[in-house]
Design a protein around this motif. Sequence first.
Motif, mmCIF file in Angstrom:
data_model
loop_
_atom_site.group_PDB
_atom_site.id
_atom_site.type_symbol
_atom_site.label_atom_id
_atom_site.label_comp_id
_atom_site.label_asym_id
_atom_site.label_seq_id
_atom_site.Cartn_x
_atom_site.Cartn_y
_atom_site.Cartn_z
ATOM 1 N N LEU A 50 0.835 -1.204 0.000
ATOM 2 C CA LEU A 50 0.000 0.000 0.000
ATOM 3 C C LEU A 50 0.873 1.258 0.000
ATOM 4 C CD1 LEU A 50 -2.818 -1.116 2.481
ATOM 5 C CD2 LEU A 50 -3.013 -0.847 0.006
ATOM 6 N N LEU A 53 2.066 1.778 -3.477
ATOM 7 C CA LEU A 53 1.009 2.365 -4.305
ATOM 8 C C LEU A 53 0.900 3.872 -4.049
ATOM 9 C CD1 LEU A 53 -2.117 0.004 -4.298
ATOM 10 C CD2 LEU A 53 -1.005 1.028 -6.281
ATOM 11 N N ALA A 54 0.936 4.248 -2.769
ATOM 12 C CA ALA A 54 0.813 5.665 -2.417
ATOM 13 C C ALA A 54 1.923 6.471 -3.090
ATOM 14 C CB ALA A 54 0.858 5.836 -0.905
ATOM 15 N N GLN A 56 3.443 5.805 -5.731
ATOM 16 C CA GLN A 56 3.256 5.862 -7.185
ATOM 17 C C GLN A 56 2.356 7.027 -7.598
ATOM 18 O OE1 GLN A 56 2.080 2.151 -9.117
ATOM 19 N NE2 GLN A 56 3.325 1.030 -7.663
ATOM 20 N N VAL A 57 1.438 7.429 -6.706
ATOM 21 C CA VAL A 57 0.556 8.540 -7.082
ATOM 22 C C VAL A 57 0.998 9.869 -6.492
ATOM 23 C CG1 VAL A 57 -1.480 7.065 -7.397
ATOM 24 C CG2 VAL A 57 -1.129 8.215 -5.225
ATOM 25 N N SER A 58 1.806 9.849 -5.440
ATOM 26 C CA SER A 58 2.186 11.112 -4.807
ATOM 27 C C SER A 58 3.485 10.951 -4.037
ATOM 28 C CB SER A 58 1.069 11.558 -3.854
ATOM 29 O OG SER A 58 1.477 12.668 -3.112
ATOM 30 N N PRO A 59 4.448 11.865 -4.239
ATOM 31 C CA PRO A 59 5.720 11.749 -3.512
ATOM 32 C C PRO A 59 5.556 12.006 -2.014
ATOM 33 C CG PRO A 59 5.664 13.768 -4.810
ATOM 34 C CD PRO A 59 4.434 12.996 -5.169
ATOM 35 N N PHE A 66 -3.087 8.954 3.844
ATOM 36 C CA PHE A 66 -2.160 7.846 4.036
ATOM 37 C C PHE A 66 -2.719 6.887 5.092
ATOM 38 C CE2 PHE A 66 2.233 6.179 4.889
ATOM 39 C CZ PHE A 66 2.503 5.837 3.580
ATOM 40 N N LEU A 69 -5.591 4.942 3.703
ATOM 41 C CA LEU A 69 -5.101 3.873 2.833
ATOM 42 C C LEU A 69 -4.594 2.687 3.649
ATOM 43 C CD1 LEU A 69 -4.243 3.073 -0.142
ATOM 44 C CD2 LEU A 69 -1.998 3.961 0.455
#
Lengths: 421, 421
Positions: A50, A53-54, A56-59, A66, A69
Amino acid sequence: MALVVQKYGGSSVANAERIKRVAERIVNARKSGDEVVVVVSAMGDTTDELIDLAHQVSPLPPGREFDMLLTAGERISMALLAMAIHNLGYEARSYTGSQAGVITTSVHGKARIIDVTPGRLRGALDEGAIAIVAGFQGISQDTKDITTLGRGGSDTTAVALAAALDADVCEIYTDVDGVFTADPRIVPNARHIAQVTYEEMLELCACGAKVLHLRSVEYARRANLPIHVRSSYSDKTGTMVTGSMEDLPVEQALITGVAHDRSEAKITIVGVPDTPGEAARIFETVANAETNLDMIVQNVSTEGTGRTDISFTLPKDDGPAAMAALSKVQSSIGFKGLLFDDHVGKVSLVGAGMRSHPGVAARFFAALGEAGVNIEMISTSEIRVSVVCRDSDLNKAVLAVHDAFELGGDTEAIVYAGTGR
Amino acid sequence: MALVVQKYGGSSVANAERIKRVAERIVNARKSGDEVVVVVSAMGDTTDELIDLAHQVSPLPPGREFDMLLTAGERISMALLAMAIHNLGYEARSYTGSQAGVITTSVHGKARIIDVTPGRLRGALDEGAIAIVAGFQGISQDTKDITTLGRGGSDTTAVALAAALDADVCEIYTDVDGVFTADPRIVPNARHIAQVTYEEMLELCACGAKVLHLRSVEYARRANLPIHVRSSYSDKTGTMVTGSMEDLPVEQALITGVAHDRSEAKITIVGVPDTPGEAARIFETVANAETNLDMIVQNVSTEGTGRTDISFTLPKDDGPAAMAALSKVQSSIGFKGLLFDDHVGKVSLVGAGMRSHPGVAARFFAALGEAGVNIEMISTSEIRVSVVCRDSDLNKAVLAVHDAFELGGDTEAIVYAGTGR
């Protein structure tokens, strides 16, 4: 009829097979007549997946999202565990941290439990059901947002629920058979410890023992709740954390065990003006960078210079933030330089008995000296003595100290792989 | 400033890249000055993976726990989507169905929305934030347990929230550019429909059109809320579902489109005693097996025998349960046999204009006859005529009917892969 809270870490529920095995263990406890509440972590690598994945969408994902998630992880494991228990013919209901009444502060990622209102859990138990609760999570008192408790969060959830439900014991299932006199991966003849006081366990946790998280032990001590550390892979008796040092008999064991820690780094501030208030400014700077200091050493002034060196240890992860904060104040404080060293290790000897035996520290230093371990920093408490050395000397240091105090047993300890959250 | 509810299905948020693209689309709507609420399904295959996990631990998972498990899917997608929006510099907050105030019945797996109390969403909008809501899920009014809404649940969530928030429009983003006069995969020159009434859309949904779920259209009609069906892969104008048949101008188009359905099976009960009450007993039996009947045909009694045949269609998945229930009552009702046929297809012609044009059905049957399609069952409504035929004849039937009513356009429709939940 006792009320038991059991906690299972991520490796204990890493896949369907393990979940079914854990379900059997829980049902056995229920069969024996106990009321059972189970706290469970996310399955194996779910949390890491997870997090990936996080990123991958936001630095830099916002904390609220968070936490939203990550809490999906326990939702999955707890529902599956409840299903597996149903399949064995017992009623089980899963509850999120919020449903279980785990009320926290609103600091996302490291919320603290403020209160526990376990009405729904009590209701489920009264109806004969087994309650399964998501570890590591709660709901913020102020914002009503979902929060996570940070490292060791599931242990803390379990202890907090056990205290709120007035449970008889909180069982923490992990991948080792309990607490040992040293890490069996370093010391093959490390001895299993059947019982340890809260104070000793706190010192062991603070010195690097990973079997329990410090916060959960603090919580248990305040609630005077016994923690039973057990392996989820065996039926061995484990270790009972209970009782105060004050109640220990006079003929208590001198030493509980040897802990070690590789997770810290050392920062040295060179050439600090030796005038009142400079050290305070330095530690204020570090504290503002949200870092947790461990040991601190200030040398005496080098003669004639009016300057001194200050060293402290801190978690490696906090190193960059602390170094950056200190760099900014270098000119205003007027120190000469900053050194960062992440090749240090810490070895600690813990034992309630050392209060009344002043010779312990001397024997500890002698053992390290004989083993050729150079001591860089020293800190002590009433029941602990710790030193910092080179990380490459750490295993040697642990073995030497363990030997010097004759802590070893006759049989080799069994070690399992994996860690919980 | 308008209030827009947007819904994105699972294929629109199947991976990090797509989530980021959807985030841009949402931010564009916000930039244009609209208040935006987004309803999102679970990422791509997440739901299937969770179902698979459930079946690994239990052959028949309890509904409460199954819902708890599945709702982890939207929790993940909505948190990631909120992060992606944050990363574009806009404030976004994700809410579970429960947090968004989606109150449902307590029938796990197919709960119905009873009420929506969107106070937290309204608060987020008032603070300028974009609200992201988990589709497909809610909280039971009675038990306070987490529920899921069943098939098409996310569409229904979106329409229900839009109605409760008094939104100007509910945009359903999907993998096609809207509603067509037929499935473009069967009819290459199927024409895009810019606007369609609720009644026509309901008939199309009931006859197999998958672009929207029936329940969401029913909900929108009751609330008189426009649904805008659009593609999440293009900027085309899509299809607006709005307005009542009663308000249509006289020069309205005769026919809206041709729908088809391969998801049904046909059961025939052979040799039913033709006495009053026998048909009622049969359909009572089927209803008790929780199956949804679609078309029903009863033949006239075969002369001299006092017996008749009854056929009906139902979802293929419901077939085994219905057959088992009917078998049990065979001897008490006294029918001769049961036939199960899952190689049937249904083709339907829908259009508000056919109310005032009695010749439509005749032309429909003629077109099928010319194409050599044998008609097995017929059913009609005020604005629809449907027939059951062999499934192998279905494509031919759709093409023939589409041609006969000259529904085709000049350009080929574009088809994308994937489906939402």
